[in-house]
Design an enzyme around this catalytic site. Structure first.
Site, mmCIF file in Angstrom:
data_model
loop_
_atom_site.group_PDB
_atom_site.id
_atom_site.type_symbol
_atom_site.label_atom_id
_atom_site.label_comp_id
_atom_site.label_asym_id
_atom_site.label_seq_id
_atom_site.Cartn_x
_atom_site.Cartn_y
_atom_site.Cartn_z
ATOM 1 N N THR A 8 0.755 -1.121 -0.232
ATOM 2 C CA THR A 8 0.037 -0.074 0.093
ATOM 3 C C THR A 8 0.885 1.330 0.141
ATOM 4 O O THR A 8 2.112 1.177 0.507
ATOM 5 C CB THR A 8 -1.084 0.277 1.184
ATOM 6 O OG1 THR A 8 -1.884 1.219 1.083
ATOM 7 C CG2 THR A 8 -0.273 0.176 2.520
ATOM 8 N N ARG A 9 0.411 2.164 -0.716
ATOM 9 C CA ARG A 9 0.924 3.522 -0.464
ATOM 10 C C ARG A 9 0.167 4.489 0.299
ATOM 11 O O ARG A 9 0.409 5.786 0.315
ATOM 12 C CB ARG A 9 0.937 4.275 -2.015
ATOM 13 C CG ARG A 9 1.968 3.666 -2.928
ATOM 14 C CD ARG A 9 2.070 4.197 -4.197
ATOM 15 N NE ARG A 9 2.643 3.444 -5.092
ATOM 16 C CZ ARG A 9 4.019 3.257 -5.419
ATOM 17 N NH1 ARG A 9 4.733 3.965 -4.768
ATOM 18 N NH2 ARG A 9 4.144 2.291 -6.328
ATOM 19 N N LYS A 13 -3.284 4.080 5.965
ATOM 20 C CA LYS A 13 -3.093 2.665 6.342
ATOM 21 C C LYS A 13 -1.842 2.292 6.949
ATOM 22 O O LYS A 13 -1.706 1.275 7.867
ATOM 23 C CB LYS A 13 -3.437 1.877 4.976
ATOM 24 C CG LYS A 13 -4.901 1.664 4.555
ATOM 25 C CD LYS A 13 -4.853 0.918 3.304
ATOM 26 C CE LYS A 13 -6.278 0.643 2.593
ATOM 27 N NZ LYS A 13 -6.380 -0.098 1.323
ATOM 28 N N ASP A 70 -7.581 -4.380 1.109
ATOM 29 C CA ASP A 70 -8.534 -3.806 0.145
ATOM 30 C C ASP A 70 -9.592 -3.661 1.170
ATOM 31 O O ASP A 70 -10.092 -4.492 1.767
ATOM 32 C CB ASP A 70 -8.817 -4.631 -1.061
ATOM 33 C CG ASP A 70 -9.446 -3.558 -1.972
ATOM 34 O OD1 ASP A 70 -8.686 -2.598 -2.449
ATOM 35 O OD2 ASP A 70 -10.514 -3.716 -2.566
HETATM 36 P P1 IMP Z 1 -8.155 1.033 -1.015
HETATM 37 O O1 IMP Z 1 -6.625 1.451 -0.806
HETATM 38 O O2 IMP Z 1 -8.317 0.675 -2.552
HETATM 39 O O3 IMP Z 1 -8.327 -0.291 -0.330
HETATM 40 O O4 IMP Z 1 -9.235 2.028 -0.680
HETATM 41 C C1 IMP Z 1 -9.787 2.158 0.733
HETATM 42 C C2 IMP Z 1 -10.461 3.302 0.662
HETATM 43 O O5 IMP Z 1 -11.493 2.914 1.587
HETATM 44 C C3 IMP Z 1 -9.722 4.436 1.407
HETATM 45 O O6 IMP Z 1 -9.170 5.468 0.415
HETATM 46 C C4 IMP Z 1 -10.918 5.149 2.338
HETATM 47 O O7 IMP Z 1 -11.693 6.141 1.474
HETATM 48 C C5 IMP Z 1 -11.739 3.767 2.444
HETATM 49 N N1 IMP Z 1 -11.378 3.298 3.983
HETATM 50 C C6 IMP Z 1 -10.724 1.961 4.018
HETATM 51 N N2 IMP Z 1 -10.487 1.973 5.427
HETATM 52 C C7 IMP Z 1 -10.938 3.041 6.029
HETATM 53 C C8 IMP Z 1 -10.642 3.259 7.466
HETATM 54 O O8 IMP Z 1 -10.169 2.692 8.217
HETATM 55 N N3 IMP Z 1 -11.161 4.575 7.698
HETATM 56 C C9 IMP Z 1 -11.744 5.297 6.625
HETATM 57 N N4 IMP Z 1 -11.916 5.319 5.500
HETATM 58 C C10 IMP Z 1 -11.420 3.913 5.076
#
Ligand code: IMP
Length: 197
Positions: A8-9, A13, A70
């Site tokens: 991840t970037r 996270k 994800d």
């Molecule tokens: P991914 O990096 O493609 O998994 O996208 C994750 C997206 O979901 C993030 O950019 C947030 O918008 C949302 N998200 C995931 N986990 C959280 C969390 O713990 N708090 C708030 N938003 C989250």
């Protein structure tokens, strides 16, 4: 485990994941520690597909075991949106503020009792030897009508956590990492690692 790549970037996270892996992994690398780390195209329709794709590419690229998260927000009144599109709900690369505004706008006429939703996290663990495992977690709550709190990232200020009188952004890292969707998935990953070392 000696060395794990976290695919991840997302800086929000990374902070949480580093804390969640304490004591479990000797060395954690993330995408930012490599030159030309692959930018996975997240074209899956489920969290599972996207997590697996990210972890496979990261493991193949680095030659190391890789973990990918994800995750996203699933809102009942929006038929599960933004879901896998959570990071780009208001457009590619627009960021958390624009995504949050879009969520508020979509729910503008929806009353409190119909603003139910959940954060969902799927972790994929892939090794160069071909091991592939998935772990998931979710946490239920309600989408607020205005942001509350400064902590966390993403939709945290708009998510009132069930059982708490606080938004996810008001919980603080330690509490969030005890109860969150990500924490639950990591607890399962931790249990799994303990069975293989
Ligand atoms: P991914 O990096 O493609 O998994 O996208 C994750 C997206 O979901 C993030 O950019 C947030 O918008 C949302 N998200 C995931 N986990 C959280 C969390 O713990 N708090 C708030 N938003 C989250």
């Amino acid at each position: 485990m000696k060395h794990l790549v976290v695919a991840t970037r997302n800086p929000g996270k990374i902070v949480e994941i580093n804390a969640l892996l304490t004591g479990l992994v000797e060395q954690i690398s993330s995408a930012a520690d490599f030159v030309d780390f692959p930018e996975t195209v997240e074209d899956g329709v489920t969290f599972e597909e996207n997590a697996l794709k990210k972890a496979r590419e990261a493991s193949q690229f680095s030659g190391l075991p890789a973990l990918a998260d994800d995750s996203g927000l699933v809102v009942d009144a929006l038929n599960g949106r933004p879901g896998v599109f959570s990071a780009r709900y208001a457009g590619e690369g627009v960021g958390d503020t624009a995504n949050n505004l879009r969520l508020l706008e979509e729910l503008r006429n929806i009353p409190e009792d119909r603003r139910r939703g959940a954060f969902v996290c799927v972790l994929a663990f892939v090794t160069p030897e071909g091991v592939e495992r998935l772990f998931s977690g979710s946490i239920a709550g309600r989408i607020l009508s205005a942001a509350r709190g400064e902590g966390g990232f993403g939709y945290d200020p708009l998510f009132l956590v069930d059982g708490f009188d606080r938004s996810m952004a008001e919980l603080g890292l330690a509490d969030k990492n005890r109860v969150s969707h990500r924490a639950q998935a990591f607890a399962k990953f931790r249990e799994y690692l303990e069975t293989i070392v």
